[in-house]
Scaffold this motif. Structure first.
Motif, PDB file in Angstrom:
ATOM      1  N   ILE A   1      -2.360  11.128  -6.169  1.00 16.62           N
ATOM      2  CA  ILE A   1      -3.651  10.953  -5.507  1.00 16.62           C
ATOM      3  C   ILE A   1      -4.687  11.923  -6.061  1.00 16.62           C
ATOM      4  N   ARG A   2      -4.307  13.182  -6.260  1.00 16.26           N
ATOM      5  CA  ARG A   2      -5.262  14.163  -6.790  1.00 16.26           C
ATOM      6  C   ARG A   2      -5.784  13.743  -8.158  1.00 16.26           C
ATOM      7  N   LEU A   3      -4.896  13.263  -9.024  1.00 10.54           N
ATOM      8  CA  LEU A   3      -5.325  12.819 -10.345  1.00 10.54           C
ATOM      9  C   LEU A   3      -6.248  11.615 -10.225  1.00 10.54           C
ATOM     10  N   ALA A   4      -5.878  10.643  -9.400  1.00 15.40           N
ATOM     11  CA  ALA A   4      -6.688   9.435  -9.269  1.00 15.40           C
ATOM     12  C   ALA A   4      -8.086   9.747  -8.757  1.00 15.40           C
ATOM     13  N   GLU A   5      -8.194  10.661  -7.815  1.00  9.24           N
ATOM     14  CA  GLU A   5      -9.509  10.975  -7.232  1.00  9.24           C
ATOM     15  C   GLU A   5     -10.464  11.569  -8.259  1.00  9.24           C
ATOM     16  N   LEU A   6      -9.939  12.124  -9.341  1.00 11.59           N
ATOM     17  CA  LEU A   6     -10.810  12.638 -10.393  1.00 11.59           C
ATOM     18  C   LEU A   6     -11.501  11.502 -11.149  1.00 11.59           C
ATOM     19  N   PHE A   7     -10.874  10.320 -11.166  1.00 11.11           N
ATOM     20  CA  PHE A   7     -11.459   9.172 -11.863  1.00 11.11           C
ATOM     21  C   PHE A   7     -12.463   8.409 -11.007  1.00 11.11           C
ATOM     22  N   GLY A   8     -12.295   8.441  -9.702  1.00 13.59           N
ATOM     23  CA  GLY A   8     -13.235   7.711  -8.861  1.00 13.59           C
ATOM     24  C   GLY A   8     -12.649   7.377  -7.511  1.00 13.59           C
ATOM     25  N   PRO A   9     -13.360   6.536  -6.718  1.00 15.36           N
ATOM     26  CA  PRO A   9     -12.891   6.187  -5.377  1.00 15.36           C
ATOM     27  C   PRO A   9     -11.548   5.462  -5.428  1.00 15.36           C
ATOM     28  N   LEU A  10     -10.622   5.867  -4.555  1.00 15.43           N
ATOM     29  CA  LEU A  10      -9.333   5.196  -4.487  1.00 15.43           C
ATOM     30  C   LEU A  10      -9.538   3.774  -3.963  1.00 15.43           C
ATOM     31  N   GLU A  11      -8.930   2.810  -4.637  1.00 18.26           N
ATOM     32  CA  GLU A  11      -9.035   1.426  -4.186  1.00 18.26           C
ATOM     33  C   GLU A  11      -8.099   1.219  -2.994  1.00 18.26           C
ATOM     34  N   ASN A  12      -8.672   0.880  -1.866  1.00 24.64           N
ATOM     35  CA  ASN A  12      -7.909   0.684  -0.632  1.00 24.64           C
ATOM     36  C   ASN A  12      -8.159  -0.744  -0.149  1.00 24.64           C
ATOM     37  N   ARG A  13      -7.321  -1.668  -0.597  1.00 21.17           N
ATOM     38  CA  ARG A  13      -7.531  -3.086  -0.270  1.00 21.17           C
ATOM     39  C   ARG A  13      -7.375  -3.350   1.216  1.00 21.17           C
ATOM     40  N   GLU A  14      -6.496  -2.602   1.880  1.00 21.01           N
ATOM     41  CA  GLU A  14      -6.317  -2.814   3.313  1.00 21.01           C
ATOM     42  C   GLU A  14      -7.602  -2.498   4.057  1.00 21.01           C
ATOM     43  N   ALA A  15      -8.267  -1.424   3.682  1.00 24.43           N
ATOM     44  CA  ALA A  15      -9.525  -1.070   4.333  1.00 24.43           C
ATOM     45  C   ALA A  15     -10.614  -2.089   3.995  1.00 24.43           C
ATOM     46  N   MET A  16     -10.636  -2.547   2.736  1.00 24.65           N
ATOM     47  CA  MET A  16     -11.626  -3.559   2.342  1.00 24.65           C
ATOM     48  C   MET A  16     -11.462  -4.826   3.175  1.00 24.65           C
ATOM     49  N   ALA A  17     -10.230  -5.288   3.313  1.00 30.79           N
ATOM     50  CA  ALA A  17      -9.967  -6.534   4.025  1.00 30.79           C
ATOM     51  C   ALA A  17     -10.256  -6.398   5.518  1.00 30.79           C
ATOM     52  N   ALA A  18      -9.953  -5.218   6.079  1.00 33.15           N
ATOM     53  CA  ALA A  18     -10.141  -5.012   7.514  1.00 33.15           C
ATOM     54  C   ALA A  18     -11.585  -4.697   7.876  1.00 33.15           C
ATOM     55  N   GLY A  19     -12.363  -4.231   6.882  1.00 28.98           N
ATOM     56  CA  GLY A  19     -13.734  -3.853   7.156  1.00 28.98           C
ATOM     57  C   GLY A  19     -13.851  -2.592   7.982  1.00 28.98           C
ATOM     58  N   ARG A  20     -12.838  -1.747   7.928  1.00 33.26           N
ATOM     59  CA  ARG A  20     -12.832  -0.488   8.697  1.00 33.26           C
ATOM     60  C   ARG A  20     -11.925   0.506   7.984  1.00 33.26           C
ATOM     61  N   ASP A  21     -11.928   1.742   8.452  1.00 34.70           N
ATOM     62  CA  ASP A  21     -11.078   2.751   7.844  1.00 34.70           C
ATOM     63  C   ASP A  21      -9.598   2.441   8.093  1.00 34.70           C
ATOM     64  N   VAL A  22      -8.842   2.437   7.028  1.00 34.59           N
ATOM     65  CA  VAL A  22      -7.396   2.310   7.092  1.00 34.59           C
ATOM     66  C   VAL A  22      -6.839   3.382   6.173  1.00 34.59           C
ATOM     67  N   ALA A  23      -5.875   4.137   6.625  1.00 37.47           N
ATOM     68  CA  ALA A  23      -5.335   5.240   5.830  1.00 37.47           C
ATOM     69  C   ALA A  23      -4.825   4.736   4.483  1.00 37.47           C
ATOM     70  N   PHE A  24      -5.175   5.456   3.421  1.00 36.42           N
ATOM     71  CA  PHE A  24      -4.752   5.072   2.069  1.00 36.42           C
ATOM     72  C   PHE A  24      -3.280   5.397   1.870  1.00 36.42           C
ATOM     73  N   GLU A  25      -2.557   4.475   1.247  1.00 32.62           N
ATOM     74  CA  GLU A  25      -1.176   4.704   0.868  1.00 32.62           C
ATOM     75  C   GLU A  25      -1.003   4.325  -0.602  1.00 32.62           C
ATOM     76  N   VAL A  26      -0.217   5.114  -1.320  1.00 32.08           N
ATOM     77  CA  VAL A  26       0.096   4.796  -2.713  1.00 32.08           C
ATOM     78  C   VAL A  26       0.923   3.513  -2.739  1.00 32.08           C
ATOM     79  N   SER A  27       0.512   2.560  -3.569  1.00 34.03           N
ATOM     80  CA  SER A  27       1.182   1.259  -3.616  1.00 34.03           C
ATOM     81  C   SER A  27       2.512   1.361  -4.352  1.00 34.03           C
ATOM     82  N   ALA A  28       3.522   0.701  -3.809  1.00 34.81           N
ATOM     83  CA  ALA A  28       4.816   0.596  -4.472  1.00 34.81           C
ATOM     84  C   ALA A  28       4.924  -0.784  -5.109  1.00 34.81           C
ATOM     85  N   VAL A  29       5.115  -0.804  -6.409  1.00 34.18           N
ATOM     86  CA  VAL A  29       5.381  -2.050  -7.119  1.00 34.18           C
ATOM     87  C   VAL A  29       6.897  -2.125  -7.243  1.00 34.18           C
TER      88      VAL A  29
END
Length: 290
Positions: A54-82
């Motif tokens: 997460i620390r490395l990713a935040e240096l590149f820009g806003p973390l993509e949080n699809r759950e929050a986008m879809a819900a239209g509200r704050d949803v805690a960010f979680e690292v995705s497991a593929v």
């Protein structure tokens, strides 16, 4: 940084950096410069837990949080497991969860169907199948565009391409494509070419999610899309990464197509992924329709 080429046309392997030591002022400026110039970076044998990721990713820009986008509200960010590992165990090869992983084996760019596309995917290996397989492959759409035949180039130079998540999933399974989570996002148009704001080089912005070119019929548009992806991903243009646990592979979503490769689905495999969204500084205005 001590580096070596990842592929003759793009990418670097970085040999002498511990990503736990990277900060905005220390090492990251060099990493960001290499990212802009070479489009893909491999950092072997890292100690990458979720917090470091997460620390490395935040240096590149806003973390993509699809759950929050879809819900239209704050949803805690979680690292995705593929992963084919779930709370119920390893999923069957024909399970919809596994079929969705197989859709990632189509050449694609992440998040082209979202209101704001992705700048970067940072992927790391946590659990790998003992029998091997499951490589991740990359191909440069910057090189692909520069070497594209003139007749195909002419059809794409000023094109607007439409993107839909369920389109790529339908190529794997109609049932998968009908799932509600595959239909959350309205169809999304983007201009076909993305000039890098640092280097000025153009890349083709395209994906397996691409289903139409504005002004062309659906059949002709799909033929052009398929031909362009096929050119960019010719065998000699592809880098195939054989994972080792701890490897960190990141790439520029504006300039790289990627896909997974199969493995024995009875064996667990887990990669962790974070995408960051583009900002205006990353050239978003150049592909966004006014």
């Amino acid at each position: 940084m001590h580096t070596s080429p990842l592929h003759p046309d793009f990418g670097l392997t970085v040999h002498d950096i511990d990503l736990r030591d990277v900060t905005a002022d220390h090492l990251f400026p060099d990493i960001r410069r290499a990212f802009e110039e070479h489009s893909a970076l491999l950092f072997p044998a890292q100690q990458m837990d979720d917090a470091t990721h997460i620390r490395l990713a935040e240096l590149f820009g806003p973390l993509e949080n699809r759950e929050a986008m879809a819900a239209g509200r704050d949803v805690a960010f979680e690292v995705s497991a593929v992963s084919n590992e779930t709370a119920s165990g390893v999923t069957d090869a024909m399970d919809l969860h596994t079929l969705n992983l197989q859709a990632n084996m189509l050449w694609h760019t992440d998040s082209t169907f979202l209101p704001t596309p992705a700048l970067i995917n940072i992927l790391t290996a946590r659990v790998l199948p003992p029998s091997g397989g499951g490589n991740t492959e990359l191909a440069s759409t910057r090189t692909g565009w520069a070497t594209m035949p003139a007749d195909l180039k002419a059809k794409l130079k000023d094109a607007v391409i439409w993107h839909r998540l369920s389109h790529s999933r339908a190529r794997i399974s109609p049932e998968l494509a009908r799932l509600p989570e595959m239909n959350k996002w309205p169809d999304r148009p983007w201009r076909a070419l993305w000039p890098n704001p640092v280097t000025g080089e153009e890349s083709l912005f395209i994906a397996s999610h691409s289903f139409s070119i504005e002004g062309l019929g659906l059949t002709e548009g799909q033929e052009v899309i398929d031909a362009a992806i096929a050119h960019c991903t010719r065998p000699e243009a592809v880098y195939s990464h054989q994972w080792a646990v701890g490897d960190v592979l990141l790439w520029d979503e504006r300039a790289i197509l990627h896909r997974g490769q199969p493995w024995d689905y009875s064996e667990p495999r887990t990669l962790k992924s974070i995408c960051c969204s583009v900002t205006e500084a990353d050239g978003l205005a150049s592909v966004r329709l006014v």
